[in-house]
Enzyme design. Sequence first.
Site, short mmCIF file in Angstrom:
data_model
loop_
_atom_site.label_atom_id
_atom_site.label_comp_id
_atom_site.label_asym_id
_atom_site.label_seq_id
_atom_site.Cartn_x
_atom_site.Cartn_y
_atom_site.Cartn_z
N TYR A 1 0.81 -1.21 0.00
CA TYR A 1 0.00 0.00 0.00
C TYR A 1 0.86 1.27 0.00
O TYR A 1 0.35 2.35 -0.30
CB TYR A 1 -0.92 0.05 1.22
CG TYR A 1 -1.86 -1.12 1.37
CD1 TYR A 1 -2.04 -2.07 0.37
CD2 TYR A 1 -2.59 -1.27 2.55
CE1 TYR A 1 -2.90 -3.14 0.54
CE2 TYR A 1 -3.47 -2.34 2.72
CZ TYR A 1 -3.60 -3.28 1.72
OH TYR A 1 -4.46 -4.34 1.90
N HIS B 1 1.33 -11.63 2.33
CA HIS B 1 0.20 -11.02 1.61
C HIS B 1 -0.40 -11.96 0.56
O HIS B 1 -1.62 -12.01 0.38
CB HIS B 1 0.67 -9.72 0.97
CG HIS B 1 -0.41 -8.73 0.71
ND1 HIS B 1 -0.18 -7.39 0.62
CD2 HIS B 1 -1.75 -8.89 0.51
CE1 HIS B 1 -1.32 -6.75 0.37
NE2 HIS B 1 -2.28 -7.65 0.30
#
Length: 276
Positions: free
Chosen positions: A47, A105
């Site tokens: 992000y 992730h």
Amino acid sequence: MKIIEANGARIPAIGYGTYTLEGDVCTDMVAKAIGAGYRHIDTARMYKNEAAVGEGIRRSGITRDDLFVTTKVWWTDIAEGKLQASATQAIEALGIGAVDLLLIHWPNPDVALEESIDALNETIDLGLTRHIGVANFTSAMLDEAAALSEAPLACNQVEYHPFLSQEAIHAACRRHGMAMVAYSPVGQGGEILANPVVTSIAGRHGKTPAQIVLRWEIEQEGVAAIPRTKTPERLAENLAVFDFELGADEKAALTALTSQRRRLVDPSFAPNWDRV
């Protein structure tokens, strides 16, 4: 706030997702979310906003121990050495000390699962995180990862909403005492929130469609949700889901929608998803 007990981790059932939030907007929204009552904040290396998230946490004035913070290491960085280095960079960027939960992730087909899970475990020894887990793992991968991991895995974070069944993954999470944390829990808005089944239930309860969907998720055993919003007014709305219950017929009607299996997040590097 409902708390999910997951192999030692105590995960607030509604968290604040920060994907796509950047800079001052991210900092401001994180501080506002905490002010509105959120105690679970989710970010990730990918992000590129961990520094802004950390600043929002500091600006909120909250005691660190009152907050549950998750970050995630990107799939290209989960080999031995690279994972620990990426996790260290994440903690430095956040600037709030160890996170509560560190996740892989996405799985990486070119890195042996044992290697990445061993590296993930070492982040606990290095004082970077209190708990570890995974994201976007299939049920078979989850079984294997749980068997390989020295420390118990706290969660599998996956896409989950009323248009996407996740029975196999949810069952695997339950087998291993893990939480299933739903990202894109309201389907990124749009069609799900306009579905007649959802809107009719919302009308009966005097709630918004998003509140109905979030309530449906957190009423399921071991399921948490991390809705994202850039709208300050929506923060309180997404958190106001603990003052009503869905009827059995309403839950069944919402669950029936999941047979559509419509996936919003399916990158080229995704694993071969579970099929029901």
